[in-house]
Design a protein around this motif. Structure first.
Motif, PDB file in Angstrom:
ATOM      1  N   PHE A  47       0.825  -1.208   0.000  1.00  0.00           N
ATOM      2  CA  PHE A  47       0.000   0.000   0.000  1.00  0.00           C
ATOM      3  C   PHE A  47       0.865   1.265   0.000  1.00  0.00           C
ATOM      4  CE2 PHE A  47       0.574  -0.665   4.577  1.00  0.00           C
ATOM      5  CZ  PHE A  47       0.703   0.618   5.088  1.00  0.00           C
ATOM      6  N   ILE A  48       2.088   1.161   0.525  1.00  0.00           N
ATOM      7  CA  ILE A  48       3.010   2.299   0.494  1.00  0.00           C
ATOM      8  C   ILE A  48       3.663   2.408  -0.878  1.00  0.00           C
ATOM      9  CG2 ILE A  48       5.119   3.247   1.489  1.00  0.00           C
ATOM     10  CD1 ILE A  48       4.372   1.847   4.127  1.00  0.00           C
ATOM     11  N   SER A  49       4.192   1.301  -1.373  1.00  0.00           N
ATOM     12  CA  SER A  49       4.849   1.314  -2.683  1.00  0.00           C
ATOM     13  C   SER A  49       3.883   1.707  -3.787  1.00  0.00           C
ATOM     14  CB  SER A  49       5.450  -0.063  -2.974  1.00  0.00           C
ATOM     15  OG  SER A  49       6.422  -0.417  -2.014  1.00  0.00           O
ATOM     16  N   ASP A  50       2.648   1.223  -3.697  1.00  0.00           N
ATOM     17  CA  ASP A  50       1.660   1.543  -4.731  1.00  0.00           C
ATOM     18  C   ASP A  50       1.349   3.030  -4.771  1.00  0.00           C
ATOM     19  OD1 ASP A  50       1.526  -1.112  -5.424  1.00  0.00           O
ATOM     20  OD2 ASP A  50      -0.366  -1.521  -4.385  1.00  0.00           O
ATOM     21  N   ALA A  51       1.339   3.671  -3.611  1.00  0.00           N
ATOM     22  CA  ALA A  51       1.093   5.124  -3.577  1.00  0.00           C
ATOM     23  C   ALA A  51       2.228   5.870  -4.263  1.00  0.00           C
ATOM     24  CB  ALA A  51       0.930   5.588  -2.138  1.00  0.00           C
ATOM     25  N   ALA A  52       3.467   5.419  -4.046  1.00  0.00           N
ATOM     26  CA  ALA A  52       4.592   6.065  -4.715  1.00  0.00           C
ATOM     27  C   ALA A  52       4.557   5.813  -6.220  1.00  0.00           C
ATOM     28  CB  ALA A  52       5.906   5.557  -4.118  1.00  0.00           C
ATOM     29  N   SER A 234      12.152   9.109  11.571  1.00  0.00           N
ATOM     30  CA  SER A 234      12.325   8.448  10.281  1.00  0.00           C
ATOM     31  C   SER A 234      11.178   7.483  10.012  1.00  0.00           C
ATOM     32  CB  SER A 234      13.648   7.674  10.281  1.00  0.00           C
ATOM     33  OG  SER A 234      13.753   6.841   9.151  1.00  0.00           O
ATOM     34  N   PHE A 235      10.940   7.225   8.744  1.00  0.00           N
ATOM     35  CA  PHE A 235       9.968   6.204   8.340  1.00  0.00           C
ATOM     36  C   PHE A 235      10.575   4.801   8.338  1.00  0.00           C
ATOM     37  CE2 PHE A 235       7.941  10.003   6.894  1.00  0.00           C
ATOM     38  CZ  PHE A 235       6.587   9.734   7.001  1.00  0.00           C
ATOM     39  N   SER A 236      11.866   4.692   8.588  1.00  0.00           N
ATOM     40  CA  SER A 236      12.581   3.440   8.353  1.00  0.00           C
ATOM     41  C   SER A 236      12.069   2.266   9.165  1.00  0.00           C
ATOM     42  CB  SER A 236      14.072   3.638   8.645  1.00  0.00           C
ATOM     43  OG  SER A 236      14.661   4.487   7.705  1.00  0.00           O
ATOM     44  N   LYS A 237      11.986   2.408  10.485  1.00  0.00           N
ATOM     45  CA  LYS A 237      11.761   1.256  11.350  1.00  0.00           C
ATOM     46  C   LYS A 237      10.292   0.876  11.440  1.00  0.00           C
ATOM     47  CE  LYS A 237      16.077   2.210  12.289  1.00  0.00           C
ATOM     48  NZ  LYS A 237      17.219   1.550  11.677  1.00  0.00           N
ATOM     49  N   ASN A 238       9.424   1.864  11.626  1.00  0.00           N
ATOM     50  CA  ASN A 238       8.004   1.557  11.816  1.00  0.00           C
ATOM     51  C   ASN A 238       7.373   0.930  10.581  1.00  0.00           C
ATOM     52  OD1 ASN A 238       8.032   2.546  14.403  1.00  0.00           O
ATOM     53  ND2 ASN A 238       6.973   4.451  13.927  1.00  0.00           N
ATOM     54  N   TRP A 239       7.723   1.448   9.411  1.00  0.00           N
ATOM     55  CA  TRP A 239       7.002   1.067   8.185  1.00  0.00           C
ATOM     56  C   TRP A 239       7.887   0.286   7.214  1.00  0.00           C
ATOM     57  CZ3 TRP A 239       6.595   6.004  10.402  1.00  0.00           C
ATOM     58  CH2 TRP A 239       5.364   6.284  11.001  1.00  0.00           C
ATOM     59  N   SER A 240       9.029  -0.244   7.673  1.00  0.00           N
ATOM     60  CA  SER A 240       9.927  -1.037   6.823  1.00  0.00           C
ATOM     61  C   SER A 240      10.311  -0.273   5.559  1.00  0.00           C
ATOM     62  CB  SER A 240       9.270  -2.382   6.458  1.00  0.00           C
ATOM     63  OG  SER A 240       9.063  -3.164   7.615  1.00  0.00           O
ATOM     64  N   MET A 241      10.820   0.934   5.765  1.00  0.00           N
ATOM     65  CA  MET A 241      11.183   1.817   4.655  1.00  0.00           C
ATOM     66  C   MET A 241      12.635   2.276   4.777  1.00  0.00           C
ATOM     67  SD  MET A 241       7.648   4.080   4.518  1.00  0.00           S
ATOM     68  CE  MET A 241       8.170   5.145   3.166  1.00  0.00           C
ATOM     69  N   ALA A 281       1.961   5.597   4.271  1.00  0.00           N
ATOM     70  CA  ALA A 281       2.496   4.892   5.443  1.00  0.00           C
ATOM     71  C   ALA A 281       1.904   5.446   6.725  1.00  0.00           C
ATOM     72  CB  ALA A 281       4.023   5.016   5.469  1.00  0.00           C
ATOM     73  N   VAL A 282       1.939   6.746   6.898  1.00  0.00           N
ATOM     74  CA  VAL A 282       1.575   7.337   8.177  1.00  0.00           C
ATOM     75  C   VAL A 282       0.068   7.444   8.374  1.00  0.00           C
ATOM     76  CG1 VAL A 282       1.581   9.797   7.560  1.00  0.00           C
ATOM     77  CG2 VAL A 282       2.456   9.080   9.791  1.00  0.00           C
ATOM     78  N   THR A 283      -0.695   7.412   7.277  1.00  0.00           N
ATOM     79  CA  THR A 283      -2.157   7.489   7.407  1.00  0.00           C
ATOM     80  C   THR A 283      -2.830   6.118   7.415  1.00  0.00           C
ATOM     81  OG1 THR A 283      -2.382   7.776   4.993  1.00  0.00           O
ATOM     82  CG2 THR A 283      -2.301   9.774   6.348  1.00  0.00           C
ATOM     83  N   GLU A 284      -2.244   5.134   6.721  1.00  0.00           N
ATOM     84  CA  GLU A 284      -2.873   3.816   6.585  1.00  0.00           C
ATOM     85  C   GLU A 284      -2.078   2.712   7.275  1.00  0.00           C
ATOM     86  OE1 GLU A 284      -3.682   2.925   2.432  1.00  0.00           O
ATOM     87  OE2 GLU A 284      -3.645   5.078   1.965  1.00  0.00           O
ATOM     88  N   GLY A 285      -0.939   3.048   7.885  1.00  0.00           N
ATOM     89  CA  GLY A 285      -0.006   2.014   8.297  1.00  0.00           C
ATOM     90  C   GLY A 285       0.021   1.636   9.752  1.00  0.00           C
TER      91      GLY A 285
END
Length: 388
Positions: A47-52, A234-241, A281-285
């Motif tokens: 859902f994150i990759s698809d948005a990008a 960072s978005f790294s740890k929470n959302w595997s980014m 990520a931050v709205t749906e994750g």
């Protein structure tokens, strides 16, 4: 004369990463269990990759807002309202090219060359390196290790303060130790900030990885208008980014022009299509973050319980973050041990020498991974320990 001799002293003195040394030594081997880096094993969810991807298809490839697109800044403010009960406006939020970029920008903003900056050791090596590259003087205050756990002596922190101290870096829950500040700790540190006019740069990236339940205590619970506290995240740890390199700063709006200028002269802003992924990520994750926290909780138990059962590992389960920082009976040189362990067992660990003291006997393992892999890694390490 070699070309490197004409480089700046700051560039020449930037240290090699002790973690990357071990990774480069063993990268690509068969049967490798890589616990050395601070990242999980799940890829970024669709859902994150698809948005990008959708943003790319829509042509969102032009220059964009230096402070971050309005939708992302609003979404991050809402994230803090949900998880921290914090009332932040989008004007408090500044999007950066990774959490590391956020830290480097704020080091540049808060210190001049020759100023002193306090941090707690053992510490993620990038903060000390960022201070050095920026020309600040690094002042490490050791955490205390006793009975398998870490603690902070506030008196030691205050004794490290001098008229040149401009900044204090506070990472809690901490990488690599898992030390997690109590609310009383944070109040004491904030009191030092107020009395001595010192900025606090708070890295609370692991705040949701708190194993006593709920999130860890935060400076957001206690700060008031006018306090000198800024946050790097960072978005790294929470959302595997981890590979996306997107982060943010939380700071008083009056710092906005200065932060925007520093973004302009380093990256000129984060790609808009990447920010669209970050919005998703931050709205749906939240459910995905909960999944990562559950994996870390289970992984912590699987990995630590097996090694503690050897009666040769002194470290207890960490209170927060995603790392086991292991003190193993019989190991004194962590760099050599990390090389030996990966050669003989295929388990990749980060040496404690990378986190401050060259003679540090500790080894760091990331347990945000598949439980079966962690069980296998722990068994291999237990066999290695038995032969020491």
């Amino acid at each position: 004369m070699r070309l490197t001799e004409s480089l700046s002293r700051r560039a020449l003195e930037a240290p090699e990463s002790g973690i990357v040394e071990i990774i480069n030594h063993a990268r690509g081997r068969d049967n490798l269990l890589p616990l050395w880096a601070g990242e999980g094993d799940l890829p970024t969810p669709a859902f994150i990759s698809d948005a990008a991807k959708a943003a790319l298809d829509n042509g969102e490839t032009f220059y964009t807002y230096q402070r971050g697109i309005p939708e992302l800044r609003s979404a991050i403010a809402d994230y803090y309202a949900r998880h921290f009960k914090a009332r932040l406006s989008p004007e408090h939020i500044y999007v950066t090219g990774s959490g590391m970029h956020a830290i480097k920008l704020m080091v540049e903003a808060l210190t001049d060359v020759g100023d002193e900056a306090i941090y707690f050791t053992p510490c993620w090596p990038n903060i000390a390196a960022a201070l050095g590259v920026s020309g600040a003087r690094k002042v490490g205050v050791p955490l205390t290790f006793a009975d398998g756990q870490w603690s902070l002596d506030i008196g030691e922190v205050e004794r490290a303060i001098t008229p040149k101290t401009r900044m204090m870096f506070v990472n809690t829950p901490a990488n690599p130790t898992g030390w997690t500040a109590s609310l009383a700790d944070l109040k004491a540190l904030l009191d030092l900030s107020r009395r001595h006019g010192i900025w606090i740069l708070a890295d609370e990236i692991y705040a949701l990885y708190h194993y006593a339940g709920g999130r860890a205590a935060s400076f957001l619970d206690i700060i008031e208008d006018g306090d000198r506290v800024v946050f790097a995240n960072s978005f790294s740890k929470n959302w595997s980014m981890t590979g996306w390199r997107v982060g943010w700063v939380v700071a008083p709006p009056e710092l906005g022009d200065a932060i925007e200028n520093l973004v302009q002269y380093t990256t000129s802003g984060v790609a808009q299509f990447m920010q669209r992924g970050a919005v998703a990520a931050v709205t749906e994750g939240d459910d995905f973050v909960a999944e990562n926290i559950a994996r870390a909780t289970a992984g912590r138990d699987i990995f630590c319980d097996r090694l503690l059962a050897t009666n040769r590992v002194e470290t207890l389960k960490p209170a927060g973050a995603i790392y086991a920082y292991l003190k193993i009976d019989g190991i004194t040189d962590s760099r050599q041990a990390a090389l030996d362990i990966v050669d003989k067992t295929g388990v990749g660990l980060a040496p404690g020498s990378a986190f401050g003291n060259a003679s540090d006997p500790f080894l760091r393992a990331c347990f945000l991974r598949n439980g079966d892999q962690l069980a296998e890694a722990a068994d291999r390490l237990a066999d290695y320990i038995a032969k020491l």
